[in-house]
Design an enzyme around this catalytic site. Structure first.
Site, PDB file in Angstrom:
ATOM      1  CE  LYS A   1     -42.201 -29.534  -5.612  1.00 50.10           C
ATOM      2  NZ  LYS A   1     -41.430 -29.436  -4.333  1.00 50.10           N
TER       3      LYS A   1
ATOM      4  CE  LYS B   1     -32.565 -25.772  -3.153  1.00 48.46           C
ATOM      5  NZ  LYS B   1     -32.558 -27.144  -4.080  1.00 48.46           N
TER       6      LYS B   1
ATOM      7  N   GLY C   1     -37.136 -31.553  -0.090  1.00 49.31           N
ATOM      8  CA  GLY C   1     -35.490 -31.595   0.655  1.00 49.31           C
ATOM      9  C   GLY C   1     -34.527 -31.064  -0.194  1.00 49.31           C
ATOM     10  CG  ASP C   2     -30.902 -29.012  -1.522  1.00 50.62           C
ATOM     11  OD1 ASP C   2     -31.139 -29.143  -2.862  1.00 50.62           O
ATOM     12  OD2 ASP C   2     -29.629 -28.393  -1.183  1.00 50.62           O
TER      13      ASP C   2
ATOM     14  CB  THR D   1     -32.344 -36.192  -7.883  1.00 50.91           C
ATOM     15  OG1 THR D   1     -33.522 -35.739  -7.305  1.00 50.91           O
ATOM     16  CG2 THR D   1     -31.579 -35.348  -8.379  1.00 50.91           C
TER      17      THR D   1
ATOM     18  CG  ASN E   1     -31.697 -38.513  -2.314  1.00 49.73           C
ATOM     19  OD1 ASN E   1     -32.088 -37.814  -3.435  1.00 49.73           O
ATOM     20  ND2 ASN E   1     -32.352 -39.358  -1.895  1.00 49.73           N
TER      21      ASN E   1
END
Ligand code: NDP
Length: 444
Positions: free
Chosen positions: A90, A126, A165-166, A209, A240
């Site tokens: 994950k 990742k 997402g990132d 986050t 974000n």
């Protein structure tokens, strides 16, 4: 040479030209030295550290796509499936021109520890690509995302590997990738998190986050008889994580005076206006100059400089290695009490050591920014159960998870005689969980 040193040397030799990966491993191994050396022969016989620092699988692939003028482009993409001892891989997907295998490896390595700290059943991974979504049309982003997924789909799945997402990957990109996965696999499953609310996303994921960062910061301050109320807070980034960290910091009574992007930073003595920031960044996708143009109290400065603004609390929320030793010296000289990392590895090892030496409370990203991945697991649970929880339910759980994580690292640090060293606490607590699962599963 000790076992820990041998393994670090092996990582450097076997992974040349990957400085971010070396840095992430070095920091973790430094914290683990005391744990490993207490039981060195057993760990060495099992090659536990070698297995811990070597990804289970690394995928490297090309992504060809066509722009609006008919020109074909080729980008380099990666998915690193680092460790599945405690659950399916994950971790997010990053689209940024500086992405390379070493950066994805460092992020995947860190992610495994972060996921272990949450107490939830997820392993570490990742992914990313050197594609830059900035300045691309929606059609170009869709074409790219579809091509990316046309290769990646065979390696992921709801019980195998669940991306999110990132940097550079928000709701738009997740939507295009999820759509293509569903089309190719003919299965509607929770293979992605950070999805839109109309197709399986979770309320609270967008905020998770940033909000989680503040919940953990609050717990850390409380444990040290401090409070967020009335504190001056400096935030870097305007994406974000930064937006929702700033929002929660203000809700908890802090005064947030900066945000930044890769071109410059805003210093707003009247306090950052969150609605305006969202309008500029989330709706219009503009630069921070547009924020300054719309607000009298805001001054825009070209380039770096956010760490020179006086503050009580610093929240680096942009990218890796954005806070260097000189920045740490400035922050300490200006009376900074606490640093909590919203981004992954934003502080260099030298800067981190300087904070610890000067008794600045320091919450490392692998603990402090775990609210996002924790809420991703809540999204996976809702998808499996075909349910949707309310925002309040999700938010309450994020808060519980983040305060639980803080207690975890605080206790781990104390039990090894390093009271207040939350970097060591996070690395040790994460390691203990992963190591126990790896040892139980034999040589795999
Ligand atoms: P976004 O893409 O939404 O925002 C990134 C922000 O950081 C932008 O303001 C961007 O500016 C700035 N930035 C990016 N690269 C650089 C750079 N090289 N130098 C200076 N500024 C830069 O990403 P997120 O907010 O999602 O992610 C930020 C950090 O938080 C990353 O380290 C990510 O890995 C980490 N993280 C994110 C999670 C999430 O849920 N989103 C979860 C856990 C960690 P510009 O627009 O100019 O590029």
């Amino acid at each position: 040479m000790s076992y820990v040193d041998q393994v670090y040397e092996m990582v450097v030799n076997k992974n040349p030209a990957e400085p971010e990966f070396h840095q992430a491993v070095k920091e973790v191994l430094a914290s683990l030295r005391v744990v490993i050396e207490a039981n060195e022969a057993a760990y060495q016989r099992e090659a536990l550290l070698e297995r811990l620092v070597t990804p289970e699988r690394q995928l490297v692939f090309r992504v060809p796509w066509v722009d609006d003028n008919g020109q074909v482009h080729v980008n380099n993409a990666y998915r690193v499936q680092f460790n599945s001892a405690i659950g399916p891989y994950k971790g997010g997907i990053r689209f940024h021109p500086n992405v390379n295998l070493g950066i994805i490896k460092f992020l995947g390595f860190e992610q495994g520890f972060k996921n272990a700290l949450t107490g939830l059943p997820i392993g570490g991974g990742k992914g990313g690509c050197d594609f830059d979504p900035k300045g691309k049309s929606d059609r170009e982003v869709m074409a790219f995302c579809q091509s990316f997924m046309t290769e990646l789909y065979r390696f992921i799945g709801a019980d195998t590997d669940v991306p999110a997402g990132d940097i550079g990957v928000g709701a738009r990109e997740v939507g295009y990738m999820f759509g293509q996965y569903k089309r190719i696999c003919n299965v509607y499953e929770g293979v992605f998190t950070g999805k839109g609310l109309s197709y399986g996303g979770s309320l609270g994921r967008k905020e998770a986050t940033g909000f989680g960062l503040l919940y953990l910061t609050e717990a850390m301050l409380r444990a040290n008889d401090l409070d967020i109320k009335g504190k001056r807070i400096v935030v870097s980034g305007a994406g974000n994580v930064a937006i929702y960290a700033a929002q929660k910091a203000i809700e908890l009574g802090g005064n947030v005076v900066t945000v930044s992007d890769s071109s410059g930073y805003i210093h707003d003595e009247a306090g950052i206006d969150i609605s305006l920031l969202k309008e500029v960044k989330e709706v219009k996708r503009e630069r921070l100059t547009a924020y300054a143009a719309a607000r009298k109290s805001a001054v825009y400065h070209e380039g770096k400089g956010v760490w020179g603004v006086r503050c009580d609390i610093a929240l680096p929320c942009a990218t890796q290695n954005e806070l260097l030793l000189d920045d740490a010296k400035l922050l300490v000289a200006n009376g900074c009490l606490a640093v909590a990392e919203g981004a992954n590895m934003p502080t260099t090892i030298e800067a981190t050591d300087y904070f610890l030496k000067n008794k600045v409370l320091f919450a490392p990203g692998k603990a402090a920014n775990a609210g996002g991945v924790s809420t991703s697991v809540l999204e996976m649970s809702q998808n499996s159960a075909r349910l949707s929880w309310t925002f309040a339910e999700v938010d309450t759980r994020i808060k519980q998870i983040m305060t639980g994580i803080f207690a975890n690292l605080d206790n781990a640090a104390k039990s090894y005689g390093m009271d207040g060293n939350y970097v060591a606490g996070a690395n040790i607590a994460g390691f203990q969980k992963i190591a126990e699962a790896m040892m139980a599963q034999g040589v795999v």
